[in-house]
Motif scaffolding. Structure first.
Motif: not given
Length: 90
Positions: A45-50, A56-63, A69-71
């Motif tokens: 969840v912390l990754m989802f809310i940044n 923003s360059d690393w947004a795809w990695t964050r998602w 992690l959730v799975i």
């Protein structure tokens, strides 16, 4: 040898009585499993809310990391549940 003789010679091993009280191992496994589930879900969840302010360059990695992690958190919860509900016939 007939079947009757074989049955007389065979003695069934004593069966354990099942207790409704958790053993120490199961209790610690439950506590640790729930703790790790909360850690993985929280980090996802912390990754989802940044929360960590990734650029923003690393947004795809964050998602991707957030989804993994959730799975994995749900997988750990499932394994903990299966471990607690399995039938120990030892």
């Amino acid at each position: 040898m007939n079947n009757e003789t074989e049955n007389k010679e065979y003695m069934r091993p004593p069966q354990r009585k099942h207790s409704s009280v958790f053993s120490t191992r199961k209790l610690l496994g439950l506590v640790f499993g729930l703790f790790m589930f909360l850690v993985y879900e929280g980090m996802g969840v912390l990754m989802f809310i940044n929360f960590f302010n990734w650029s923003s360059d690393w947004a795809w990695t964050r998602w991707i990391v957030g989804v993994v992690l959730v799975i994995y958190g749900f997988f750990r919860a499932y394994r903990t549940y299966k471990d607690l509900t399995r039938n120990d016939d030892i």
